[in-house]
Design a protein around this motif. Sequence first.
Motif, PDB file in Angstrom:
ATOM      1  N   PHE A   1      -3.452  10.894  -3.891  1.00  0.00           N
ATOM      2  CA  PHE A   1      -3.500  11.381  -5.266  1.00  0.00           C
ATOM      3  C   PHE A   1      -4.433  12.582  -5.288  1.00  0.00           C
ATOM      4  O   PHE A   1      -5.064  12.915  -4.289  1.00  0.00           O
TER       5      PHE A   1
ATOM      6  N   GLY B   1       2.580   6.084   5.138  1.00  0.00           N
ATOM      7  CA  GLY B   1       2.277   4.931   4.284  1.00  0.00           C
ATOM      8  C   GLY B   1       1.594   5.138   2.966  1.00  0.00           C
ATOM      9  O   GLY B   1       2.206   4.967   1.942  1.00  0.00           O
ATOM     10  N   ILE B   2       0.319   5.506   2.947  1.00  0.00           N
ATOM     11  CA  ILE B   2      -0.408   5.449   1.669  1.00  0.00           C
ATOM     12  C   ILE B   2      -0.326   6.800   0.957  1.00  0.00           C
ATOM     13  O   ILE B   2      -0.711   7.820   1.522  1.00  0.00           O
ATOM     14  N   PRO B   3       0.162   6.826  -0.285  1.00  0.00           N
ATOM     15  CA  PRO B   3       0.266   8.118  -0.980  1.00  0.00           C
ATOM     16  C   PRO B   3      -1.097   8.674  -1.393  1.00  0.00           C
ATOM     17  O   PRO B   3      -1.973   7.923  -1.816  1.00  0.00           O
TER      18      PRO B   3
ATOM     19  N   TYR C   1       3.560   8.940 -11.441  1.00  0.00           N
ATOM     20  CA  TYR C   1       3.980   8.234 -10.233  1.00  0.00           C
ATOM     21  C   TYR C   1       3.516   8.981  -8.988  1.00  0.00           C
ATOM     22  O   TYR C   1       3.454  10.207  -8.978  1.00  0.00           O
ATOM     23  N   SER C   2       3.287   8.238  -7.917  1.00  0.00           N
ATOM     24  CA  SER C   2       3.289   8.875  -6.597  1.00  0.00           C
ATOM     25  C   SER C   2       4.759   9.092  -6.247  1.00  0.00           C
ATOM     26  O   SER C   2       5.627   8.351  -6.730  1.00  0.00           O
TER      27      SER C   2
ATOM     28  N   PHE D   1      -6.019   0.546  -4.888  1.00  0.00           N
ATOM     29  CA  PHE D   1      -4.714  -0.114  -4.877  1.00  0.00           C
ATOM     30  C   PHE D   1      -4.978  -1.620  -4.848  1.00  0.00           C
ATOM     31  O   PHE D   1      -5.573  -2.127  -3.901  1.00  0.00           O
TER      32      PHE D   1
ATOM     33  N   ASN E   1      -1.481   4.108   6.550  1.00  0.00           N
ATOM     34  CA  ASN E   1      -1.624   2.747   6.045  1.00  0.00           C
ATOM     35  C   ASN E   1      -2.401   1.947   7.091  1.00  0.00           C
ATOM     36  O   ASN E   1      -2.064   1.962   8.267  1.00  0.00           O
TER      37      ASN E   1
ATOM     38  N   THR F   1      10.790   5.162  -4.001  1.00  0.00           N
ATOM     39  CA  THR F   1      11.059   3.783  -3.588  1.00  0.00           C
ATOM     40  C   THR F   1      11.808   3.038  -4.682  1.00  0.00           C
ATOM     41  O   THR F   1      12.772   2.312  -4.420  1.00  0.00           O
TER      42      THR F   1
ATOM     43  N   ASN G   1       6.087   8.410  -3.509  1.00  0.00           N
ATOM     44  CA  ASN G   1       6.506   7.193  -2.812  1.00  0.00           C
ATOM     45  C   ASN G   1       6.995   6.131  -3.789  1.00  0.00           C
ATOM     46  O   ASN G   1       7.990   5.471  -3.556  1.00  0.00           O
ATOM     47  N   GLU G   2       6.246   5.950  -4.882  1.00  0.00           N
ATOM     48  CA  GLU G   2       6.666   4.921  -5.839  1.00  0.00           C
ATOM     49  C   GLU G   2       7.970   5.321  -6.528  1.00  0.00           C
ATOM     50  O   GLU G   2       8.910   4.530  -6.626  1.00  0.00           O
TER      51      GLU G   2
ATOM     52  N   GLY H   1       0.792  -1.230   0.000  1.00  0.00           N
ATOM     53  CA  GLY H   1       0.000   0.000   0.000  1.00  0.00           C
ATOM     54  C   GLY H   1       0.817   1.269   0.000  1.00  0.00           C
ATOM     55  O   GLY H   1       0.281   2.369  -0.011  1.00  0.00           O
ATOM     56  N   MET H   2       2.132   1.121   0.003  1.00  0.00           N
ATOM     57  CA  MET H   2       2.977   2.281   0.181  1.00  0.00           C
ATOM     58  C   MET H   2       3.213   3.070  -1.105  1.00  0.00           C
ATOM     59  O   MET H   2       3.466   4.265  -1.062  1.00  0.00           O
ATOM     60  N   CYS H   3       3.155   2.406  -2.276  1.00  0.00           N
ATOM     61  CA  CYS H   3       3.630   3.124  -3.466  1.00  0.00           C
ATOM     62  C   CYS H   3       2.537   3.473  -4.470  1.00  0.00           C
ATOM     63  O   CYS H   3       2.661   4.459  -5.180  1.00  0.00           O
ATOM     64  N   GLY H   4       1.496   2.669  -4.576  1.00  0.00           N
ATOM     65  CA  GLY H   4       0.437   3.009  -5.528  1.00  0.00           C
ATOM     66  C   GLY H   4       0.721   2.602  -6.960  1.00  0.00           C
ATOM     67  O   GLY H   4      -0.011   2.958  -7.877  1.00  0.00           O
TER      68      GLY H   4
ATOM     69  N   ARG I   1      -2.206   0.684  -8.892  1.00  0.00           N
ATOM     70  CA  ARG I   1      -3.546   1.246  -8.875  1.00  0.00           C
ATOM     71  C   ARG I   1      -4.327   0.869 -10.126  1.00  0.00           C
ATOM     72  O   ARG I   1      -3.803   0.821 -11.229  1.00  0.00           O
TER      73      ARG I   1
END
Lengths: 276, 474
Positions: free
Chosen positions: B246, B242-244, B258-259, A237, B407, B265, B261-262, A222-225, A228
């Motif tokens: 949008f 945790g959760i990005p 992209y988020s 997600f 999250n 990461t 985070n993605e 769930g951290m990056c998306g 989706r």
Amino acid sequence: MKIIDKAVLGEAQGIKITKLVVLAPDISRKAQAGQFIALMASEKGERIPLTIVDADKDNGAITLILQEAGLTTKLLGKMNVGDSLYALAGPLGHPTQIINYGRVVLVGGGVGIAEIYPIAKALKSAGNQVTTVLGARTKELLILEKELREVSDEFLVTTDDGSYARKGFTTDILTEMLEKGKYGLVYAVGPIPMMQRVAALTKGFGVKTIVSLNPLMVDATGMCGCCRVTVSGEVKFSCVDGPEFDAAAVDWDELVKRNSAYLDKEKHICRLNKLI
Amino acid sequence: MKKEPVDPKELAAAQRTSGFEEVVAVYGEEQALEEASRCLQCKNPTCISGCPVGIDIKKFIGEVAKKDYAAAYFTIREKNNFPAICGRVCPAEYQCRRSCVLTKKGSPFASKEAINIHFLERFVGDYGMKNNLAAPVSNDSAFTGLKVAIVGSGPAGLCCAGELARCGIKVTVFESLHNSGGVLRYGIPPFRLPRDILDFEINYLKKLGVEIRPNLIIGRTKTLDELFSEGYKAIFLGLGAGIPSFMGIKGESLCNVYSANEFLTRVNLMSAYKFPEFQTPVSIGKHVIVIGGGNTAMDSARVALRLQKMNGIMPDTTVLYRRTEVEMPARRLEIEHAKEEGIKFKFLVKPEEFIGDENGLLKKIRCLECKLGEPDSSGRKRPIPIEGSDFQLDCDLAVIAVGLRANQILTKATSGLKVDKYADVIVDPETMETSIRGVFAGGDIVGGEGTVIEAMGMAKKAAKAIIKYLRSLL
């Protein structure tokens, strides 16, 4: 994370489907039908999700089945019994809702058949009358036939080339079934075009249909998306909201496109690693 | 004569953007002494109130000035477990330096004249690391055999682990990813926080006896109940945000949107900048747009520009922000670094739509111009989109850095754990204890997104309460 068993389940037309049994005691205790793991084959590897096909609590092992298609699955195919994965985490995603729907049809295509197996087993033991419809390109690529026969009340197969059972597609059989009978649930896993066809078909019959999606993921928690998907116009997600969704509500075109985002890079790295 | 602030050496912009090397060098001894000598050693220092963990700044700077660097190190360590990390990533210009008496009154952030407390902290932190100065261990035999579980190996988790381990408590840190450090590893790029600094701090904890178990997702692989039944007497939740988020605009799921985070990461945790040696890919982009005004936006833009340069693409990376530069929550230092590196900024811009081609690839972004209205609940002037001001920008890679939400993997799997409307964990502010007895929490999962030092402050408070709680069990 050690591989304790390995087998090639099917090989033909340049496609290879491989089974790995991996030691993962904590995951095996928790795994439920419909859930998946995230793994890395090596320290410099990608994180990819794979469905938990079977969980053996007694031996603390889980079964993974993969088609050697991309870099990581090809590298996994080259690993041997005794080798260890670099990372393995799970179980992830919501488990399948296992209740008595009455009569259910499970449609599995290609390596997606592997994902059908735990669902069929669980639905069968919940008292459902299970019809399994499998589709493979050719006879040699039909996997888990014996296992799925055992947990199905009715078992049907199609092959694209007619080399085994009926020639044609799973949707041919599904159409006839839905015309004749009433079903509480259709559950489909396979290549996106197959799931898309199933979704279009069952929508016409108004049958509740669940698909298990396989978008790209990175962390898978769930951290990056990255995973989706658009479902009923809303961004979800797949890793934490799915991986199962209502087939009729999925934006398939978007999923196909998002899954192709790195194809060029994948080809490049496969070539560099002499895997294609 | 009034002395000028001492700037640390920095890599030249052209050099730094060709890789991920650290941008800011540590002060040399002379520089540190000169900067420390600028400190007025105020009778009633104002800087300390600006520090979320209350480091005795006056004292440690005084010790630096006397060349007693070890003493300075221990002064900082009393309040802050990771001076080498915080000296690099703390938004000092909004905290201690803003409260420095040399900052002009009413300034939204530190004046240039304010003492460079963060650079001095880093000098001391790096000195401590080089000289293996470990904070004293007070093995209390009463705690022998007592186990505490920490969930998450980010700033909060690591800080809490260190505090407990130094008292002789057996600590296990559970991390869902394959590598530890949380946002310090997947979020903050190596050019701001080199990985050897992070690894040093984590290895130090391991030497203290802290066990780190990666690939273990509490809430999935194991539940809190199971941890208790395995003999852990208390649990600290440092889950992070945790959760990005949008923006909910059209085209947001096109390929190459992209988020942050993605994007980060892939690059930071998975080392996609070394593709194909490392196997995780990341898209590069000829025209990169980063949306947001915080540190994550700055990090994303600076990473994107480096990827462009490293791949022989003419750098073109633009940050879009709804307000103006003065309202940007990012560190002033990093905004300056971004500008030096060639990042472009467009202020008073609100993205409306991502536009793609037939293959689902991002091609353009449509935006509206904004003007500033009355201050909103955050105290910053509210951006108001101007109707009909639409314009489009070429954009084949976009990074959305507009914040994070909680999250819920663990909180949803744990009955009895009370959360607020944002799904953040509710704690007793005095003890950081949650609604479940023996379960404590800190960091971004409490009260939403904050800074590394704030997370550590909460973790430290929780550690104290955990120690008290464990004593009550004896």
